[in-house]
Scaffold this motif. Structure first.
Motif, short mmCIF file in Angstrom:
data_model
loop_
_atom_site.label_atom_id
_atom_site.label_comp_id
_atom_site.label_asym_id
_atom_site.label_seq_id
_atom_site.Cartn_x
_atom_site.Cartn_y
_atom_site.Cartn_z
N VAL A 32 34.48 47.56 38.22
CA VAL A 32 33.20 47.28 37.24
C VAL A 32 31.98 47.73 37.83
N GLN A 33 31.14 48.32 37.50
CA GLN A 33 29.69 48.83 38.02
C GLN A 33 28.72 47.47 37.90
N PRO A 34 27.84 47.32 38.80
CA PRO A 34 27.12 46.22 38.73
C PRO A 34 26.21 46.15 37.38
N GLY A 35 26.22 45.11 36.78
CA GLY A 35 25.64 44.91 35.54
C GLY A 35 26.64 44.78 34.47
N GLY A 36 27.94 45.29 34.79
CA GLY A 36 29.10 45.42 33.67
C GLY A 36 29.64 43.87 33.29
N SER A 37 30.62 44.01 32.54
CA SER A 37 31.47 42.78 32.24
C SER A 37 32.85 42.93 32.45
N LEU A 38 33.60 41.95 32.67
CA LEU A 38 35.09 41.90 32.76
C LEU A 38 35.56 40.37 32.13
N ARG A 39 36.78 40.31 31.65
CA ARG A 39 37.09 39.08 31.11
C ARG A 39 38.64 38.76 31.55
N LEU A 40 38.50 37.62 32.62
CA LEU A 40 39.85 37.36 33.00
C LEU A 40 40.58 36.41 32.18
N SER A 41 41.96 36.51 32.19
CA SER A 41 42.76 35.66 31.39
C SER A 41 44.04 35.05 32.24
N CYS A 42 44.13 33.85 32.15
CA CYS A 42 45.21 33.02 32.83
C CYS A 42 46.07 32.32 31.93
N VAL A 43 47.46 32.78 31.53
CA VAL A 43 48.34 32.00 31.16
C VAL A 43 49.31 31.16 31.68
N ALA A 44 49.41 30.02 31.35
CA ALA A 44 50.41 28.89 31.90
C ALA A 44 51.66 28.98 31.22
N SER A 45 52.86 29.17 31.77
CA SER A 45 54.11 29.23 31.01
C SER A 45 54.98 28.22 31.61
N GLY A 46 56.07 28.00 30.94
CA GLY A 46 57.38 27.23 31.46
C GLY A 46 57.41 25.86 30.88
N SER A 47 58.05 24.75 31.52
CA SER A 47 58.35 23.81 30.91
C SER A 47 57.16 22.61 31.07
N ILE A 48 56.06 22.94 30.14
CA ILE A 48 54.83 22.28 30.30
C ILE A 48 54.88 21.11 29.51
N PHE A 49 54.36 19.97 29.82
CA PHE A 49 54.10 18.96 28.85
C PHE A 49 52.78 18.69 28.70
N TYR A 104 40.04 31.54 30.08
CA TYR A 104 39.52 32.73 30.18
C TYR A 104 38.30 32.26 30.94
N LEU A 105 37.79 33.55 31.70
CA LEU A 105 36.55 33.55 32.51
C LEU A 105 35.80 34.91 32.00
N GLN A 106 34.67 34.73 31.06
CA GLN A 106 34.01 36.11 30.84
C GLN A 106 32.89 36.18 31.82
N MET A 107 33.03 37.23 32.39
CA MET A 107 31.88 37.47 33.55
C MET A 107 30.98 38.60 33.18
N ASN A 108 29.86 38.15 32.82
CA ASN A 108 28.60 39.31 32.66
C ASN A 108 27.51 39.54 33.74
N SER A 109 27.03 40.65 33.56
CA SER A 109 25.87 40.82 34.68
C SER A 109 26.37 40.83 35.87
N LEU A 110 27.50 41.44 36.22
CA LEU A 110 28.23 41.27 37.79
C LEU A 110 27.60 41.86 38.67
N LYS A 111 27.71 41.25 39.89
CA LYS A 111 26.96 41.76 41.13
C LYS A 111 27.88 42.06 42.05
N PRO A 112 27.55 42.98 43.04
CA PRO A 112 28.56 43.31 44.27
C PRO A 112 29.03 42.09 44.94
N GLU A 113 27.99 40.88 45.05
CA GLU A 113 28.65 39.58 45.60
C GLU A 113 29.56 39.04 44.87
N ASP A 114 29.97 39.37 43.58
CA ASP A 114 30.89 38.85 42.86
C ASP A 114 32.37 39.37 43.11
#
Length: 120
Positions: free
Chosen positions: A12-29, A79-89
């Motif tokens: 993504v270009q600097p100033g852009g956005s991304l949304r990360l997702s993480c799904v947990a699966s398996g025998s979860i209590f 989820y992690l919504q990332m806005n105003s992304l910088k090169p250091e991210d």
């Protein structure tokens, strides 16, 4: 067997956005705290953001006001919504969750990571 699978990384270009997702699966209590860490080349892994089971959030100061963590307990997803992304991210982003599998105690589980590159 419990697994965490991340998605949503990319270039993504600097100033852009991304949304990360993480799904947990398996025998979860039960799932306690969920969070995102990142590791840039040559640096140690650091906590980016975390969220407790009751929704309390915590961020590293460098992402405050730009990133937002959220979770959907019904989908065992964080989820992690990332806005105003910088090169250091730029880093590999890892999901971590404290999960109690059925018949087990609470343990730390990690995903394999998703790469985020911020560059023009």
């Amino acid at each position: 067997q419990v697994q965490l699978v991340e998605s949503g990384g990319g270039l993504v270009q600097p100033g852009g956005s991304l949304r990360l997702s993480c799904v947990a699966s398996g025998s979860i209590f039960s799932i306690n705290r969920m969070g995102w860490f990142r590791q840039a080349p040559g640096k140690e892994r650091e906590l980016v953001a975390e969220i407790t089971s009751d929704g309390t959030m915590n961020y590293v100061s460098s992402v405050e006001g730009r990133f937002t963590i959220s979770r959907d307990n019904g989908k065992n997803t964080v989820y992690l919504q990332m806005n105003s992304l910088k090169p250091e991210d730029t880093a590999a982003y890892y999901c971590k969750a404290i999960i109690r599998a059925r018949g087990d105690i609470y343990r730390n589980y990690w995903g394999k990571g998703t790469l985020v590159t911020v560059s023009s």
